[in-house]
Write an enzyme that holds these catalytic residues in place. Structure first.
Site, PDB file in Angstrom:
ATOM      1  N   GLU A  86      -6.884 -26.921  -5.033  1.00 10.42           N
ATOM      2  CA  GLU A  86      -6.928 -28.249  -5.630  1.00 10.42           C
ATOM      3  C   GLU A  86      -7.317 -28.155  -7.103  1.00 10.42           C
ATOM      4  OE1 GLU A  86      -9.451 -30.843  -3.376  1.00 10.42           O
ATOM      5  OE2 GLU A  86      -8.223 -30.708  -1.567  1.00 10.42           O
ATOM      6  N   HIS A  96      -7.249 -36.035  -2.170  1.00 10.09           N
ATOM      7  CA  HIS A  96      -8.677 -35.908  -1.850  1.00 10.09           C
ATOM      8  C   HIS A  96      -9.403 -37.243  -2.056  1.00 10.09           C
ATOM      9  CE1 HIS A  96     -11.897 -32.571  -1.424  1.00 10.09           C
ATOM     10  NE2 HIS A  96     -12.323 -33.685  -0.861  1.00 10.09           N
TER      11      HIS A  96
END
Length: 531
Positions: free
Chosen positions: A263, A281
């Site tokens: 990420e 997220h």
């Protein structure tokens, strides 16, 4: 003089006002966290630092923090704080571990609905002026079997919501007791059974060595055809390449992911697959959750700076300054005992019983209890700390009992813990010598005298000749240096144990080599946090 707090990330005005209302001199600079040089230049002026995720509290920042007493993160993750450096300098690091729980659980349920009814694809199609009603045939959640991997705080909320949706909920969690499962209204199962039965699977476990890639290619192949998978926990729990292949092949009907192995996720084999829902997220991204953790962090920091009260600290126990000087080695011992037991125990824990003898019985037993529990729970939940550990244990239905007694043996004092499961009871005891160093003094009723190191190896076997030589030779052949070697036995020809203090972590291949000899009942590498 009033304590000074720097807020270097975006925190709500309500949270900032809490500092002001309690007499704290607060400096609100929400964009400062991105300027590490400026932060290092001014951090020495403050007693407290309140952050979110943008501020990186590095060793350099901590070195410049000449007056800093507390760092508090509004949220659970503290990857952006160098905790060892902070601990070494005596700076408390706090977080807010439970402020996001409901929000994250609700996001998992929302993702389940989204993938079941293909809502994102149908939305995009309709916005494009199409009317593809027949294309988007979904499935109901009602009466489907939901497999929950990890039934702790967030997973437990998901179970509760899913039961309300009239789903049949099964849960895999080695630390979930039968009593807690009944409270949640779920059936406790092993992982293979969950994979074979579940129509939907949702993950709610932390990232540890045991949970990494828990939905591997092999485990994904064990799932029921047509399963839909949701992950709002941590990236890296699923083999994303294998998941993409099985989605394309049609074995897995759909997936919804809020987290990814890397990420920010700018590319993934899962992107652009029609049966995959992806979000960036967002698990904790609600107004309520962000406000909750902001208010909580302001209250915690104010309490500490004004009264010395410690809540949700990741690197120190909840004890007074006077107690800390005396209790430090005993708290370390309590954690080590719990950590030892936690690494040996794979089945659900029903109870943790702690006995304090002599000198140990005269201390702050609540803090010592928390140290024991946090040690036991650490390897199933890395985010646990001495404050949150009792809450986590209570959620899992683990009974905690403590007793204390006057000096009863040759030691001035000792701590003995007993872990109770459905299959066995396991006891360990330790003491603190006059040099302030914790030692293990008894394992499974067998007396020993073992120094505690970061990397250790524990073995059990029948008391027969050749074991010491076999261990030494195997370590030598594989370049593993033994710093200390402790032995014990219950009697001649009966059960024997060995505890090796090693200079470095042992390779799993060496463990396999020892197991393959057939001489050992148990071979278990151990890791301890040594200050």
């Amino acid at each position: 003089m009033a304590p000074r707090v720097l807020v270097s990330d975006a925190l709500s005005e309500s949270a900032v006002q809490i500092f002001r209302d309690r007499g704290i001199d607060v400096d609100f600079q929400p964009k400062l966290g991105k300027d590490k040089d400026k932060l290092a230049e001014i951090i020495g002026q403050y007693d407290g630092l309140a952050i979110r995720s943008a501020t990186k509290v590095t060793e350099k920042i901590i070195a410049a923090a000449t007056n800093l007493k507390v760092i508090a993160r509004a949220g659970i993750g503290v990857d952006n704080v160098d905790i060892p450096a902070a601990s070494k300098k005596g700076i408390i690091v706090m977080n807010t571990p439970f402020g996001n729980s409901i929000t994250t659980a609700e996001h998992a349920i929302a993702m389940m609905f989204a993938v079941a009814r293909q809502i994102p694809e149908a939305n995009a199609s309709t916005h494009a002026g199409k009317w593809e009603k027949a294309k988007f045939m979904g499935v109901e959640l009602f009466n489907k079997t939901l497999g929950v991997i990890g039934a702790g705080n967030i997973g437990g909320i998901v179970c509760d919501r899913a039961v309300g949706l009239k789903m049949k909920v099964i849960a895999y969690d080695p630390f979930l007791s039968e009593e807690r499962a009944k409270q949640l209204g779920v059936t406790k199962v092993e992982l293979d059974e969950l994979l074979a039965r579940a129509d939907f699977i949702t993950l709610h476990v932390p990232m540890t060595d045991k949970t990494r890639n828990i939905l591997s290619r092999e485990n994904l192949a064990k799932t029921k055809k047509g399963v839909r998978i949701v992950n709002c926990a941590r990236g890296g729990l699923i083999d994303e390449d294998a998941l993409a292949e099985m989605l394309t092949a049609g074995h897995i009907a759909g997936a919804a992911l809020d987290v990814f192995a890397v990420e920010p996720a700018t590319e993934s084999p899962l992107f652009n697959l029609p049966n995959v829902v992806c979000t960036p997220h967002l698990g904790a991204s609600t107004t309520e959750a962000q406000e909750n953790v902001a208010l909580q962090v302001a209250e915690q920091m104010s309490d500490y700076l004004l009264t010395g009260a410690v809540q949700n600290a990741l690197n120190m126990p909840s004890v007074t300054a006077e107690e800390a000087a005396v209790m430090g080695p005993w708290i370390a011992l309590a954690k080590h005992l719990g950590t030892f037991a936690g690494q040996l125990t794979e089945e659900p824990i029903r109870a943790i019983n702690v006995l304090y003898d002599g000198t140990a019985a005269e201390m702050n037993l609540k803090a010592l209890d928390c140290a024991v529990i946090s040690g036991v729970m650490k390897f199933s939940n890395p985010d646990v700390n001495m404050v949150s550990a009792p809450i986590v244990a209570r959620e899992r239905g683990i009974q905690i009992s403590t007793t204390h007694q006057e000096k009863s043996g040759s030691f001035a004092g000792y701590i003995k813990i007993t872990i109770v499961t459905d299959k066995r009871e396991r006891s360990l005891a330790g003491t603190v010598f006059s040099d302030g160093k914790p030692r293990f003094i008894q394992i499974k009723g067998i007396n020993i005298d073992a120094e505690i190191g970061e990397h250790m190896l524990y073995t059990t076997n029948e008391d027969v000749p050749g074991i010491i030589g076999l261990l030494g030779m195997t370590m030598g052949k594989n370049g593993v240096n033994i710093a200390n070697f402790t032995l014990g036995r219950s009697g001649s020809g009966e059960e024997a144990i060995a505890l090796l203090y090693l200079d470095e972590a042992i390779d799993p291949k060496v463990v396999d080599t020892l197991n393959q000899t057939g001489m050992f009942r148990q071979v278990r590498p151990l890791k301890f946090e040594i200050a």
